[in-house]
Scaffold this motif. Sequence first.
Motif, short mmCIF file in Angstrom:
data_model
loop_
_atom_site.label_atom_id
_atom_site.label_comp_id
_atom_site.label_asym_id
_atom_site.label_seq_id
_atom_site.Cartn_x
_atom_site.Cartn_y
_atom_site.Cartn_z
N UNK A 183 0.80 -1.22 0.00
CA UNK A 183 0.00 0.00 0.00
C UNK A 183 0.84 1.27 0.00
N UNK A 184 1.85 1.31 0.85
CA UNK A 184 2.61 2.55 1.03
C UNK A 184 3.87 2.62 0.18
N UNK A 185 4.71 1.57 0.20
CA UNK A 185 5.97 1.61 -0.53
C UNK A 185 5.75 1.50 -2.04
N UNK A 186 5.08 0.42 -2.45
CA UNK A 186 4.84 0.25 -3.88
C UNK A 186 3.91 1.32 -4.42
N UNK A 187 2.88 1.66 -3.65
CA UNK A 187 1.95 2.69 -4.11
C UNK A 187 2.65 4.01 -4.34
N UNK A 188 3.48 4.41 -3.40
CA UNK A 188 4.21 5.67 -3.52
C UNK A 188 5.18 5.62 -4.70
N UNK A 189 5.92 4.52 -4.80
CA UNK A 189 6.92 4.38 -5.86
C UNK A 189 6.27 4.49 -7.24
N UNK A 190 5.13 3.85 -7.43
CA UNK A 190 4.44 3.91 -8.72
C UNK A 190 3.96 5.32 -9.05
N UNK A 191 3.68 6.09 -7.98
CA UNK A 191 3.22 7.46 -8.18
C UNK A 191 4.39 8.44 -8.33
N UNK A 192 5.62 7.93 -8.24
CA UNK A 192 6.78 8.79 -8.37
C UNK A 192 7.18 9.47 -7.08
N UNK A 193 6.56 9.02 -5.96
CA UNK A 193 6.85 9.59 -4.65
C UNK A 193 7.91 8.74 -3.95
N UNK A 194 8.84 9.38 -3.26
CA UNK A 194 9.86 8.66 -2.51
C UNK A 194 9.24 8.06 -1.25
N UNK A 195 9.62 6.82 -0.93
CA UNK A 195 8.99 6.14 0.20
C UNK A 195 9.93 5.99 1.39
N UNK A 196 9.32 5.99 2.58
CA UNK A 196 10.06 5.81 3.83
C UNK A 196 9.41 4.66 4.59
N UNK A 197 10.14 3.56 4.77
CA UNK A 197 9.62 2.37 5.43
C UNK A 197 9.82 2.47 6.94
N UNK A 198 8.72 2.37 7.67
CA UNK A 198 8.77 2.41 9.13
C UNK A 198 7.92 1.29 9.69
N UNK A 199 8.55 0.21 10.15
CA UNK A 199 7.83 -0.88 10.79
C UNK A 199 6.96 -1.67 9.83
N UNK A 200 6.17 -2.59 10.40
CA UNK A 200 5.23 -3.40 9.63
C UNK A 200 5.88 -4.15 8.49
#
Length: 230
Positions: A183-200
């Motif tokens: 939801x957060x990492x792949x979703x952001x990456x596909x939108x061209x947004x840089x992702x920050x992984x925290x837990x989970x």
Amino acid sequence: MDYEAIFWDIGGVILDLQSVRAGHRAFVESLADEHDLGTERALETWREELGTHFTTREGTEFRSARVGYHRAVAAMVGHEIPEEKWLPAFERATRESLEPVDETVEAIRRLDGHLHQGVLSDIDTWEGERLLSQFGVADHLDAVTTSEEVGRTKPDPAMFETALDKADVDPARALMVGDRYTNDMEGASRAGVHSVAFGGSASEADSDDPAVTYRIASPTEILDIVGVRG
């Protein structure tokens, strides 16, 4: 990188997920006591109904947690109960149990005024606003984007596009802080947004995974990533 916006997830990032379970349990226990139900069986029914409510949706369509709560209450007691009868008890039990991730609250407050801060979360709008107000971060945020508002859930591109439109920034100048890989990492990456992984599940991605731009152990590390000191 000169970042101009940061988007925070709520569950697992701003909101401590263990406290969510505690709040739901407190509510179910109060309802079970009121209706003379077995607590463990009531909890099992609550979890099953909510699980079915969310897992049977199609793709990224939004399903209201509030509707799910209503159905779970009815399943527990065996008949419909008007929302005005159970919602105050739910809000009271969760208000007393829910806890923030303190380091995230600190980071949000310290970043106030340095860049656009938004929330990007798969949550009902009423519940998201209630939590952000309770944790004292609402006034430090510039925008809130919820799945209820968009009608979809992450990783649907519409979620990220809506948040980016509100921030009025280029995707490459934005960060998404989340705890869920798909939801957060792949979703952001596909939108061209840089992702920050925290837990989970986000923190379990391979170290060279291109969908993850940064990995942090504490949300206050965001201050270094965006270059904010003091």
